[in-house]
Design a protein around this motif. Sequence first.
Motif, PDB file in Angstrom:
ATOM      1  N   ILE A  25      14.996  20.455 -12.792  1.00 25.14           N
ATOM      2  CA  ILE A  25      14.056  19.921 -13.705  1.00 25.14           C
ATOM      3  C   ILE A  25      14.087  20.760 -14.924  1.00 25.14           C
ATOM      4  O   ILE A  25      14.127  20.367 -16.039  1.00 25.14           O
ATOM      5  CB  ILE A  25      12.340  19.912 -13.133  1.00 25.14           C
ATOM      6  N   GLY A  26      14.195  22.135 -14.760  1.00 25.15           N
ATOM      7  CA  GLY A  26      14.438  22.891 -16.056  1.00 25.15           C
ATOM      8  C   GLY A  26      15.776  22.798 -16.777  1.00 25.15           C
ATOM      9  O   GLY A  26      15.857  22.850 -18.033  1.00 25.15           O
ATOM     10  N   GLY A  27      16.857  22.273 -16.014  1.00 27.53           N
ATOM     11  CA  GLY A  27      18.033  22.278 -16.562  1.00 27.53           C
ATOM     12  C   GLY A  27      18.311  20.935 -17.175  1.00 27.53           C
ATOM     13  O   GLY A  27      18.740  20.772 -18.344  1.00 27.53           O
ATOM     14  N   THR A  28      18.260  19.707 -16.372  1.00 31.98           N
ATOM     15  CA  THR A  28      18.440  18.656 -16.765  1.00 31.98           C
ATOM     16  C   THR A  28      17.258  17.650 -16.871  1.00 31.98           C
ATOM     17  O   THR A  28      17.427  16.533 -17.637  1.00 31.98           O
ATOM     18  CB  THR A  28      19.428  17.643 -15.834  1.00 31.98           C
ATOM     19  N   GLY A  29      16.355  17.947 -16.456  1.00 39.74           N
ATOM     20  CA  GLY A  29      14.893  17.118 -16.904  1.00 39.74           C
ATOM     21  C   GLY A  29      14.644  16.385 -15.626  1.00 39.74           C
ATOM     22  O   GLY A  29      13.601  15.450 -15.688  1.00 39.74           O
ATOM     23  N   ALA A  30      15.333  16.314 -14.686  1.00 41.86           N
ATOM     24  CA  ALA A  30      15.235  15.391 -13.540  1.00 41.86           C
ATOM     25  C   ALA A  30      16.146  16.164 -12.279  1.00 41.86           C
ATOM     26  O   ALA A  30      17.252  16.398 -12.437  1.00 41.86           O
ATOM     27  CB  ALA A  30      15.434  14.082 -13.858  1.00 41.86           C
ATOM     28  N   THR A  31      15.374  15.846 -10.969  1.00 41.29           N
ATOM     29  CA  THR A  31      16.402  16.111  -9.889  1.00 41.29           C
ATOM     30  C   THR A  31      17.070  14.771  -9.569  1.00 41.29           C
ATOM     31  O   THR A  31      16.950  13.903 -10.294  1.00 41.29           O
ATOM     32  CB  THR A  31      15.274  16.346  -8.577  1.00 41.29           C
ATOM     33  N   PRO A  32      17.983  14.839  -8.566  1.00 38.61           N
ATOM     34  CA  PRO A  32      19.051  13.762  -8.627  1.00 38.61           C
ATOM     35  C   PRO A  32      18.059  12.621  -7.899  1.00 38.61           C
ATOM     36  O   PRO A  32      18.511  11.381  -8.393  1.00 38.61           O
ATOM     37  CB  PRO A  32      19.977  14.191  -7.295  1.00 38.61           C
ATOM     38  N   GLY A  33      17.164  12.646  -7.260  1.00 34.19           N
ATOM     39  CA  GLY A  33      16.206  11.660  -6.794  1.00 34.19           C
ATOM     40  C   GLY A  33      15.317  11.100  -7.831  1.00 34.19           C
ATOM     41  O   GLY A  33      15.331   9.899  -7.918  1.00 34.19           O
ATOM     42  N   GLN A  34      14.998  11.747  -8.904  1.00 37.88           N
ATOM     43  CA  GLN A  34      14.252  11.214 -10.129  1.00 37.88           C
ATOM     44  C   GLN A  34      15.304  10.569 -10.889  1.00 37.88           C
ATOM     45  O   GLN A  34      14.944   9.411 -11.540  1.00 37.88           O
ATOM     46  CB  GLN A  34      13.522  12.405 -10.741  1.00 37.88           C
ATOM     47  N   ARG A  35      16.430  11.040 -10.997  1.00 33.94           N
ATOM     48  CA  ARG A  35      17.358  10.440 -12.008  1.00 33.94           C
ATOM     49  C   ARG A  35      17.833   8.964 -11.262  1.00 33.94           C
ATOM     50  O   ARG A  35      18.020   8.037 -12.069  1.00 33.94           O
ATOM     51  CB  ARG A  35      18.813  11.185 -12.022  1.00 33.94           C
ATOM     52  N   LEU A  36      17.918   8.922  -9.967  1.00 29.45           N
ATOM     53  CA  LEU A  36      18.328   7.641  -9.273  1.00 29.45           C
ATOM     54  C   LEU A  36      17.155   6.689  -9.458  1.00 29.45           C
ATOM     55  O   LEU A  36      17.462   5.370  -9.578  1.00 29.45           O
ATOM     56  CB  LEU A  36      18.430   7.716  -7.863  1.00 29.45           C
ATOM     57  N   THR A  37      15.832   6.987  -9.803  1.00 27.93           N
ATOM     58  CA  THR A  37      14.780   6.156  -9.630  1.00 27.93           C
ATOM     59  C   THR A  37      14.215   5.918 -11.008  1.00 27.93           C
ATOM     60  O   THR A  37      13.332   5.331 -11.296  1.00 27.93           O
ATOM     61  CB  THR A  37      13.557   6.610  -8.855  1.00 27.93           C
ATOM     62  N   GLY A  38      14.904   6.442 -12.136  1.00 27.68           N
ATOM     63  CA  GLY A  38      14.500   6.453 -13.427  1.00 27.68           C
ATOM     64  C   GLY A  38      13.587   7.249 -13.894  1.00 27.68           C
ATOM     65  O   GLY A  38      12.620   6.790 -15.064  1.00 27.68           O
TER      66      GLY A  38
END
Length: 141
Positions: free
Chosen positions: A75-88
């Motif tokens: 979250i600190g690096g990209t702003g989202a975990t892989p699960g959050q990125r997959l769900t938008g």
Amino acid sequence: MSQTLYYPPSPEQTLFHGVITRRCAALLLDMIGMALFGWAMVFAIAIFGVLTFGFGWIAFHILPWLPLVYYTLLIGGTGATPGQRLTGIVVRQDATLAPPAWPRPLSGRCCSGSASHWPGCLSCSPSSIRAGARRMTCSAA
């Protein structure tokens, strides 16, 4: 003559539509990912412990820190975990729309609306949600 009253949904209602479902799906995907990574770490540490005649098994003590490191770095690096990125779902700063710095997720107060009175934490409100992207953004207090 029958009249049907239609109240169009407010923009805030349409932006929050399906957020709880997406957050639950993101958490489930992240838990699966952490479980797979955790089992890979257990296997690697077990082999390392055998190769070092048991001395490397001390590394098993780092496994309870895996979820904290996972969420803080992603979250600190990209702003989202892989699960959050997959769900938008993405965590963003309100002023710059940049991902939060890595100490912010470490505080454990990312995206909690009740934490807006704490200095330096992130909070979510309907005014900080971008209409076009259908992504939840959080503002720094």
